[in-house]
Design an enzyme around this catalytic site. Structure first.
Site, PDB file in Angstrom:
ATOM      1  N   ASP A  79     -38.631 -12.352 -43.674  1.00 41.32           N
ATOM      2  CA  ASP A  79     -37.372 -11.616 -43.803  1.00 41.32           C
ATOM      3  C   ASP A  79     -36.930 -11.001 -42.475  1.00 41.32           C
ATOM      4  OD1 ASP A  79     -37.632 -12.134 -46.478  1.00 41.32           O
ATOM      5  OD2 ASP A  79     -37.479 -10.050 -47.120  1.00 41.32           O
ATOM      6  N   HIS A 130     -29.936 -12.453 -46.829  1.00 40.78           N
ATOM      7  CA  HIS A 130     -30.537 -11.118 -46.943  1.00 40.78           C
ATOM      8  C   HIS A 130     -29.520 -10.048 -46.556  1.00 40.78           C
ATOM      9  CE1 HIS A 130     -34.118  -8.703 -47.390  1.00 40.78           C
ATOM     10  NE2 HIS A 130     -34.260  -8.400 -46.115  1.00 40.78           N
ATOM     11  N   HIS A 134     -28.289  -5.374 -43.896  1.00 41.76           N
ATOM     12  CA  HIS A 134     -29.518  -4.844 -44.489  1.00 41.76           C
ATOM     13  C   HIS A 134     -29.401  -3.411 -45.013  1.00 41.76           C
ATOM     14  CE1 HIS A 134     -33.918  -4.322 -44.987  1.00 41.76           C
ATOM     15  NE2 HIS A 134     -33.979  -5.635 -44.940  1.00 41.76           N
ATOM     16  N   HIS A 232     -42.411 -10.473 -42.178  1.00 41.37           N
ATOM     17  CA  HIS A 232     -41.205 -10.196 -41.403  1.00 41.37           C
ATOM     18  C   HIS A 232     -41.353 -10.809 -40.018  1.00 41.37           C
ATOM     19  CE1 HIS A 232     -40.931  -7.207 -44.634  1.00 41.37           C
ATOM     20  NE2 HIS A 232     -39.626  -7.226 -44.407  1.00 41.37           N
TER      21      HIS A 232
HETATM   22 ZN   LIG Z   1     -35.486  -6.973 -45.248  1.00 41.82          ZN
END
Ligand SMILES: [Zn+2]
Length: 279
Positions: A79, A130, A134, A232
């Protein structure tokens, strides 16, 4: 959507050097990917077609159901990228082991680094969405949350295909911080977009060494036995840990499953894997 492409700073010498480094790493990754499948690598064992009609929401962190994985099967997801300092390292580690993963991109970062987005796609990886910047969608009106989702998807699509389309070419989405609401879940389901949660994660947002992260993640994987793993790619510790984690998976007989959209026309042939098509 043109505003997201504006405001490019003038290149500085350090940026040029960084760009050369990134290009070099990208070239190495591409060279590895072209060699796949390769004996002795972890490899990608199969492709799992994921469809909102049968699995609209997956991941035990947030939902009662997850992907139909067998024991010792894992799905790797990353992510919050793309990020120039670390995403190329993650891509190189994946290519080195002939492994395909899924990247849930932040639209604003995708618009700033479209070359990196295209390189992720060229490696045979799946690109999910995503949001644009964010935020916590839980704390927004449905209208504002919809705008965040749409703008993020459009930015990713511009980076990939040059077209600001709010209909994603890969209909996969993950909520920032897993913060869904009944209304946003319903919105995504109405658009046939699969919501990905996760089954386990490395907590790589917390300060720790790569070695500590590897231990935490492998302990959790041993306990779970399988699952969708959340990492991540902008985290330096995760980029540093990844080669050892992929070796761990190979040494302990785990198999990497690559998720892809169910419709065949969403999936394009790429030179990066030991897989022949979507099943
Ligand atoms: Zn995230």
């Amino acid at each position: 959507m043109m505003d997201m492409l504006a405001q490019k700073p003038a290149p500085k010498f350090a940026n040029v050097l960084a760009a050369i480094l990134v290009v070099s790493i990208g070239w190495m990754a591409a060279a590895h990917a072209a060699d796949c499948p390769r004996p002795g690598t972890l490899g990608t064992s199969r492709v799992l077609a994921v469809d909102a009609a049968t699995t609209p929401r997956v991941g035990l962190k947030s939902f009662p159901q997850t992907l139909p994985l067998d024991d010792h099967e894992v799905v790797l997801t990353f992510d919050d990228g793309p990020w120039p300092a670390t995403t190329p390292l993650v891509l190189a580690a994946l290519a080195h082991e002939c492994v395909r993963a899924t990247f849930f991109l932040i639209g604003r970062s995708a618009s700033e680094h479209p070359d990196l987005v295209r390189r992720i796609a060229a490696g045979g990886h799946t690109i999910g969405h995503h949001t644009w910047r964010h935020p916590s969608l839980k704390r927004m009106t449905l209208r504002a949350a919809t705008e965040e989702i749409d703008r993020g998807i459009a930015a990713d699509e511009v980076a990939l295909h040059g077209v600001a389309n709010r209909i994603p070419s890969t209909p996969f989405f993950r909520f920032p911080g897993f913060e869904s609401t009944p209304a946003t879940l319903e919105l995504l389901q109405s658009r046939s977009i699969v919501v990905f949660g996760a089954d386990l994660w490395a907590s790589d947002w917390n300060p720790m060494t790569p070695r500590q992260e590897l231990k935490l993640l492998t302990d959790r994987l041993t306990a779970a036995g399988k699952g969708i793993i959340l990492l991540h790619d902008p985290k330096t510790r995760t980029a540093a840990m990844l080669p050892a984690f992929l070796r761990y998976l190979a040494d302990n007989h785990y198999r990497v499953v690559h998720v892809a959209p169910a419709a065949h026309d969403h999936v394009r042939a790429t030179p990066g894997g030991d897989i022949s098509g979507v099943r």
